[in-house]
Design an enzyme around this catalytic site. Structure first.
Site, PDB file in Angstrom:
ATOM      1  N   TYR A 198      -0.054   2.525 -10.963  1.00 55.02           N
ATOM      2  CA  TYR A 198       0.825   1.689 -10.144  1.00 55.02           C
ATOM      3  C   TYR A 198       1.998   1.129 -10.949  1.00 55.02           C
ATOM      4  O   TYR A 198       3.091   0.935 -10.409  1.00 55.02           O
ATOM      5  CB  TYR A 198       0.023   0.591  -9.427  1.00 55.02           C
ATOM      6  CG  TYR A 198      -0.838   1.189  -8.333  1.00 55.02           C
ATOM      7  CD1 TYR A 198      -0.256   1.710  -7.173  1.00 55.02           C
ATOM      8  CD2 TYR A 198      -2.220   1.306  -8.485  1.00 55.02           C
ATOM      9  CE1 TYR A 198      -1.035   2.304  -6.179  1.00 55.02           C
ATOM     10  CE2 TYR A 198      -3.007   1.902  -7.497  1.00 55.02           C
ATOM     11  CZ  TYR A 198      -2.403   2.397  -6.342  1.00 55.02           C
ATOM     12  OH  TYR A 198      -3.174   3.006  -5.370  1.00 55.02           O
ATOM     13  N   HIS A 251      -0.341  -1.222   4.059  1.00 56.53           N
ATOM     14  CA  HIS A 251      -1.054  -0.751   2.855  1.00 56.53           C
ATOM     15  C   HIS A 251      -0.676  -1.547   1.605  1.00 56.53           C
ATOM     16  O   HIS A 251      -0.935  -1.090   0.500  1.00 56.53           O
ATOM     17  CB  HIS A 251      -0.806   0.749   2.632  1.00 56.53           C
ATOM     18  CG  HIS A 251      -1.528   1.619   3.620  1.00 56.53           C
ATOM     19  ND1 HIS A 251      -1.249   2.957   3.797  1.00 56.53           N
ATOM     20  CD2 HIS A 251      -2.528   1.343   4.497  1.00 56.53           C
ATOM     21  CE1 HIS A 251      -2.032   3.462   4.728  1.00 56.53           C
ATOM     22  NE2 HIS A 251      -2.811   2.503   5.181  1.00 56.53           N
ATOM     23  N   CYS A 311      -4.853 -12.129  -6.350  1.00 57.92           N
ATOM     24  CA  CYS A 311      -6.023 -12.644  -7.072  1.00 57.92           C
ATOM     25  C   CYS A 311      -7.270 -12.207  -6.308  1.00 57.92           C
ATOM     26  O   CYS A 311      -7.375 -12.421  -5.099  1.00 57.92           O
ATOM     27  CB  CYS A 311      -5.956 -14.176  -7.152  1.00 57.92           C
ATOM     28  SG  CYS A 311      -7.464 -14.898  -7.827  1.00 57.92           S
ATOM     29  N   GLY A 343       8.016  10.458   8.982  1.00 58.34           N
ATOM     30  CA  GLY A 343       7.638  10.827   7.615  1.00 58.34           C
ATOM     31  C   GLY A 343       6.207  10.503   7.240  1.00 58.34           C
ATOM     32  O   GLY A 343       5.940  10.091   6.120  1.00 58.34           O
ATOM     33  N   SER A 377       2.116  12.048   7.326  1.00 62.61           N
ATOM     34  CA  SER A 377       1.349  13.287   7.524  1.00 62.61           C
ATOM     35  C   SER A 377       0.325  13.152   8.651  1.00 62.61           C
ATOM     36  O   SER A 377      -0.254  14.145   9.078  1.00 62.61           O
ATOM     37  CB  SER A 377       0.652  13.677   6.217  1.00 62.61           C
ATOM     38  OG  SER A 377      -0.139  12.606   5.752  1.00 62.61           O
TER      39      SER A 377
HETATM   40  P1  OAD Z   1       1.953  11.688   2.972  1.00 60.91           P
HETATM   41  O1  OAD Z   1       2.362  11.975   1.580  1.00 60.91           O
HETATM   42  O2  OAD Z   1       0.557  11.973   3.365  1.00 60.91           O
HETATM   43  O3  OAD Z   1       2.891  12.476   3.972  1.00 60.91           O
HETATM   44  C1  OAD Z   1       4.266  12.444   3.860  1.00 60.91           C
HETATM   45  C2  OAD Z   1       4.831  13.214   5.035  1.00 60.91           C
HETATM   46  O4  OAD Z   1       6.241  13.117   4.991  1.00 60.91           O
HETATM   47  C3  OAD Z   1       4.482  14.702   5.018  1.00 60.91           C
HETATM   48  O5  OAD Z   1       3.920  15.069   6.270  1.00 60.91           O
HETATM   49  C4  OAD Z   1       5.821  15.400   4.784  1.00 60.91           C
HETATM   50  O6  OAD Z   1       5.952  16.602   5.537  1.00 60.91           O
HETATM   51  C5  OAD Z   1       6.813  14.377   5.287  1.00 60.91           C
HETATM   52  N1  OAD Z   1       8.116  14.410   4.607  1.00 60.91           N
HETATM   53  C6  OAD Z   1       8.368  14.613   3.291  1.00 60.91           C
HETATM   54  N2  OAD Z   1       9.668  14.497   3.050  1.00 60.91           N
HETATM   55  C7  OAD Z   1      10.272  14.214   4.241  1.00 60.91           C
HETATM   56  C8  OAD Z   1      11.613  13.959   4.648  1.00 60.91           C
HETATM   57  N3  OAD Z   1      12.632  13.955   3.781  1.00 60.91           N
HETATM   58  N4  OAD Z   1      11.847  13.712   5.958  1.00 60.91           N
HETATM   59  C9  OAD Z   1      10.834  13.701   6.860  1.00 60.91           C
HETATM   60  N5  OAD Z   1       9.565  13.924   6.535  1.00 60.91           N
HETATM   61  C10 OAD Z   1       9.266  14.160   5.238  1.00 60.91           C
HETATM   62  O7  OAD Z   1       2.336  10.157   3.252  1.00 60.91           O
HETATM   63  P2  OAD Z   1       1.733   9.134   4.305  1.00 60.91           P
HETATM   64  O8  OAD Z   1       1.488   9.780   5.604  1.00 60.91           O
HETATM   65  O9  OAD Z   1       2.598   7.934   4.260  1.00 60.91           O
HETATM   66  O10 OAD Z   1      -2.242   5.224   1.234  1.00 60.91           O
HETATM   67  O11 OAD Z   1       0.353   8.783   3.612  1.00 60.91           O
HETATM   68  C11 OAD Z   1      -0.461   7.824   4.173  1.00 60.91           C
HETATM   69  C12 OAD Z   1      -1.206   7.081   3.102  1.00 60.91           C
HETATM   70  O12 OAD Z   1      -1.896   8.009   2.267  1.00 60.91           O
HETATM   71  C13 OAD Z   1      -0.334   6.332   2.123  1.00 60.91           C
HETATM   72  O13 OAD Z   1       0.090   5.075   2.606  1.00 60.91           O
HETATM   73  C14 OAD Z   1      -1.221   6.188   0.941  1.00 60.91           C
HETATM   74  C15 OAD Z   1      -1.744   7.597   0.888  1.00 60.91           C
HETATM   75  O14 OAD Z   1      -2.901   7.835   0.215  1.00 60.91           O
HETATM   76  C16 OAD Z   1      -2.808   4.505   0.254  1.00 60.91           C
HETATM   77  O15 OAD Z   1      -2.504   4.604  -0.919  1.00 60.91           O
HETATM   78  C17 OAD Z   1      -3.869   3.586   0.752  1.00 60.91           C
END
Ligand code: OAD
Length: 244
Positions: A58, A113, A121, A180, A182
Site C-alpha cells: 500500500y 473500499h 486505529c 470501469g 470488472s
Molecule cells: P478491476 O481491476 O477488477 O477491473 C477494472 C475494469 O476496468 C476491467 O473490467 C477493465 O476492463 C476496465 N478498464 C480498464 N481500463 C479501462 C478504461 N480506460 N476505461 C474503461 N474501462 C477500463 O477493478 P474493480 O472492478 O474496481 O478491492 O475491482 C474491484 C475491487 O477488486 C477493488 O476495489 C479491489 C479489488 O481487489 C479491494 O482491494 C478490496
C-alpha cells in the site's frame, strides 16, 4: 420504453476509471493481482502474518498516487461536472481508494473500499489522514501505541463501508451507471441488480467485458474518459435515450 423521469442518479466507479490517469487496475493483463496473490495482500490474515509485505504494497500505491503526477482524467472531471449541473441528485460510490474523484471536484462520494491516504486505529476504529509511508513502528495518534495502525482499506472478508447508505441510495435511484469495474467483487457487483429491483435503468461503461454486464440495459464498450464525457453530455443535453 422506460418512462420514469430521472431525478436520482447513482454512479459506481472501479479501477478502470483511473487507469487513464496512470493507476493500475487489479485484474486484466497488467493488473496488480496478476503479480501479487490477493490472499497474501488484501486480507486481514495476510496483514497479521506479514504486515511488512502489506504495508509495502500500500505504501507503493500511495507513493505512485502522490509522486507520479497522477491527476484526474476526463472521466473524473465529467462526473464532477455532472454532479454540479444535473438538476437532480448525483451520488458517487467508488471502489477506488485513490482521491481522484475529490480532486476532480465531486462532493458526494462514498469510498466503499476505503482510502489510500488514510489510516485507521484497530482498537478505536478512528480514521486519520496520513500521506507518509506507514509501518509497524508508527505511534497511533489516538492511543499512543505502536502496532495498532492499519491501512484504511477494506480487505476481502471485511464489510465494505457505508453499506446501509448505499442500499438506501440504490433503492431511490432512477439511473444506475457503472464505470470501469470488472463486476467480479461483491457486493458492488450486485448493485446493478439491486437498483433494477427498484426500477432503475442501468448503463455500463467498460473497455472490455464486465462479468455482470448482462444485468445492464445499455452496455457501452470504450475508454472511460471518452465515453463518460460523452454520456454526461448526452444526459445534461437532454438527448438521453433510455428505451430498451
Ligand atoms: P478491476 O481491476 O477488477 O477491473 C477494472 C475494469 O476496468 C476491467 O473490467 C477493465 O476492463 C476496465 N478498464 C480498464 N481500463 C479501462 C478504461 N480506460 N476505461 C474503461 N474501462 C477500463 O477493478 P474493480 O472492478 O474496481 O478491492 O475491482 C474491484 C475491487 O477488486 C477493488 O476495489 C479491489 C479489488 O481487489 C479491494 O482491494 C478490496
Amino acid at each position: 420504453m422506460f418512462s420514469k423521469p430521472i431525478k436520482n442518479i447513482v454512479i459506481l466507479t472501479g479501477a478502470g476509471i483511473s487507469e487513464e490517469s496512470g493507476i493500475r487496475t487489479f485484474r486484466g493483463k497488467s493488473g496488480l493481482w496478476e503479480e501479487e496473490k490477493v490472499e497474501e495482500i488484501a486480507t486481514f490474515e495476510a496483514f497479521e502474518k506479514n504486515p511488512k509485505k502489506v504495508f509495502d504494497f500500500y505504501n507503493l500505491r500511495k507513493k505512485n498516487l502522490l509522486d507520479n503526477n497522477i491527476s484526474p482524467n476526463q472521466a473524473h472531471l465529467a462526473l464532477a461536472r455532472f454532479e454540479k449541473n444535473f438538476p437532480g441528485e448525483v451520488n458517487l460510490i467508488t471502489q477506488n481508494v485513490d482521491n481522484l474523484h475529490e480532486r476532480a471536484g465531486s462532493l458526494k462520494i462514498i469510498h466503499m473500499h476505503g482510502e489510500l491516504l488514510k489510516i485507521r486505529c484497530r482498537k478505536s476504529d478512528k480514521v486519520f489522514e496520513f500521506t507518509k509511508p506507514l509501518d509497524e513502528n508508527i505511534l497511533c495518534p489516538c492511543c499512543g501505541q505502536i502496532g495498532n495502525l492499519r491501512p484504511h482499506i477494506v480487505w476481502f472478508g471485511e464489510m465494505p463501508l457505508e453499506l446501509p447508505k448505499i442500499f438506501d441510495l440504490l433503492k431511490k435511484c432512477h439511473l444506475f451507471l457503472a464505470i470501469g469495474t470488472s463486476g467480479t467483487v461483491y457486493p458492488a457487483a450486485s448493485f446493478v441488480q439491486e437498483a433494477r429491483r427498484y426500477g432503475a435503468y442501468a448503463i455500463n461503461i467498460n473497455s472490455e467485458e464486465s462479468e455482470n454486464e448482462i444485468y445492464f440495459h445499455r452496455v457501452i464498450k470504450g475508454k472511460a474518459s471518452f465515453e463518460t464525457e460523452k454520456l454526461v453530455g448526452e444526459i445534461l443535453g437532454q438527448g438521453f435515450r433510455n428505451d430498451f
